[in-house]
Design an enzyme around this catalytic site. Sequence first.
Site, mmCIF file in Angstrom:
data_model
loop_
_atom_site.group_PDB
_atom_site.id
_atom_site.type_symbol
_atom_site.label_atom_id
_atom_site.label_comp_id
_atom_site.label_asym_id
_atom_site.label_seq_id
_atom_site.Cartn_x
_atom_site.Cartn_y
_atom_site.Cartn_z
ATOM 1 N N ARG A 38 -5.151 8.750 2.574
ATOM 2 C CA ARG A 38 -3.880 9.450 2.467
ATOM 3 C C ARG A 38 -3.906 10.391 1.272
ATOM 4 N NH1 ARG A 38 -1.213 4.845 0.980
ATOM 5 N NH2 ARG A 38 -3.247 3.855 1.179
ATOM 6 N N VAL A 89 0.873 -1.173 0.000
ATOM 7 C CA VAL A 89 0.000 0.000 0.000
ATOM 8 C C VAL A 89 0.911 1.224 0.000
ATOM 9 C CG1 VAL A 89 -1.919 -1.118 1.139
ATOM 10 C CG2 VAL A 89 -0.160 -0.064 2.513
ATOM 11 N N CYS A 90 0.598 2.221 -0.802
ATOM 12 C CA CYS A 90 1.613 3.240 -1.045
ATOM 13 C C CYS A 90 1.006 4.568 -1.431
ATOM 14 C CB CYS A 90 2.484 2.889 -2.246
ATOM 15 S SG CYS A 90 2.882 1.206 -2.418
ATOM 16 N N THR A 91 1.875 5.554 -1.577
ATOM 17 C CA THR A 91 1.524 6.810 -2.231
ATOM 18 C C THR A 91 2.569 7.067 -3.316
ATOM 19 O OG1 THR A 91 0.643 7.671 -0.152
ATOM 20 C CG2 THR A 91 1.122 9.273 -1.892
#
Length: 393
Positions: free
Chosen positions: A331, A140-142
């Site tokens: 986010r 899971v990331c940005t």
Amino acid sequence: MRGQSCCLLLAALPLCTLAQFVPPYTEDCRRGTYPPTGPTFKGIVPWYKINLDSAPRIRWNQLIHDKKVELTNLIQVIKDLANDLFPSGKLIELVDKGLAPLVDTLPSPFNEELKGIADVSGVPLGEVMLFNVFYEVFTVCTSLIAEDRAGRLYHARNLDFGLFLGWDSKNSSWIIPEYLRPLTVNLDFQRNNKTVFKSTNFVGYVGMLTGMRPKMFTLTMNERFSIDGGYIGIIEWILGKRDGIWMSFLTRSVLENATSYSKAKDQLANTEMLAPAYFILGGNQSGEGCVITRSRTASLDIWELDLKKGTWYVLETNYDHWKEPLFLDNRRTPAMKCMNQTTQANISIETIYDVLTTKPVLNKLTTYTTLMEVSEGTFESYLRDCPDPCMPW
Ligand SMILES: *[C@@H]1O[C@H](CO)[C@@H](O)[C@H](O)[C@H]1NC(C)=O
Ligand SMILES: *[C@@H]1O[C@H](CO)[C@@H](O)[C@H](O)[C@H]1NC(C)=O
Ligand SMILES: *[C@@H]1O[C@H](CO)[C@@H](O)[C@H](O)[C@H]1NC(C)=O
Ligand SMILES: *[C@@H]1O[C@H](CO)[C@@H](O)[C@H](O)[C@H]1NC(C)=O
Ligand SMILES: *[C@@H]1O[C@H](CO)[C@@H](O)[C@H](O)[C@H]1NC(C)=O
Ligand SMILES: *[C@@H]1O[C@H](CO)[C@@H](O)[C@H](O)[C@H]1NC(C)=O
């Protein structure tokens, strides 16, 4: 997958889940955090060369040799977690016996590379295979791409990994990211002693989550949770239906062999895969930057930079950009708020690091931050930490 598990966790973490928008779990956009220092910075990422002219079986030898202890430690932790879930030990037995033979069905060079990693590390081949499958599922990331007023393209990401894989309440941290930090390396893949591409990787993993072909394109991958479930594709693959390819092998092939932004885009959009994903791809010309939303079989949407319409950046977390993010895990809004506050006039490596340092964009899963600028070939990675108070994701 993540959405469902979030609900299960509600009972366990009521304060945190409701607190993502409440200080101290969120904060005003950070400023002046670059060059990295202080408690959110855990060190620089070391560089290694991988020689593509040497045989796949031996090209990882030096790296695996140097990091053998750290790799064995992580694999032991993964096995312990699996044995907690399935105490009989049957799961690991299945991995050792069942997955190893499947390595031979993988395309070159991946089959040979995995065998080489098993040779040198002493980790059973089935477990090396499992370790390589792992990242398809829990990343899971940005990621973001932004263009400045001079037409320079910046591409950056936080890699958040290991959700739900064991919470260490004593240290108030996730267990897997603790073990991944010492395995994080920057790789310089070379042919004829010249760089072909660079990537930030976990030792023992032969796919790519973050990479750049200098002067040509930059690429990151974020997981996409989908109700039709990527996991079906993975199970089908294990059972013998092998039409799709592993996401991480596709990104590796693109970085290694695609020779332009448009070729990379075409392959990422049109190759059948085992699991859905988001590909964030930047080129080397003004306006070349996009988020490709993928199902297993097709590209569902390509969201591109559009300077004339004021879209000077694209930013992806783990939700389709045309839908609201899950309210427990937003986010995107804080990151976009900080991008908007920064403005195109002041976007740079420095200010992008500030955005990626602002909680909850930075959270307890964040393992590393990578910053890239394609035309100069800038490629910087930093290990991250998020000391309390900080959101678990
Ligand atoms: C631009 O970014 C720099 C570096 O982070 C910061 O010091 C400066 O205040 C910013 N300028 C404006 C006008 O926001
Ligand atoms: C947890 O914290 C203790 C003491 O601070 C440290 O010795 C230990 O290595 C930490 N555990 C992990 C998994 O990082
Ligand atoms: C790469 O460089 C090394 C040392 O500088 C040299 O020994 C080797 O022959 C070079 N290889 C190629 C393919 O040019
Ligand atoms: C890239 O292309 C070369 C030459 O065709 C091939 O040997 C290699 O396996 C390819 N690499 C990947 C990762 O697909
Ligand atoms: C951009 O990439 C293309 C290959 O796709 C290359 O021919 C061109 O020289 C690159 N432009 C710059 C400015 O690096
Ligand atoms: C940021 O700016 C864009 C474009 O003006 C706008 O669509 C978006 O709602 C803004 N987002 C936030 C969180 O401020």
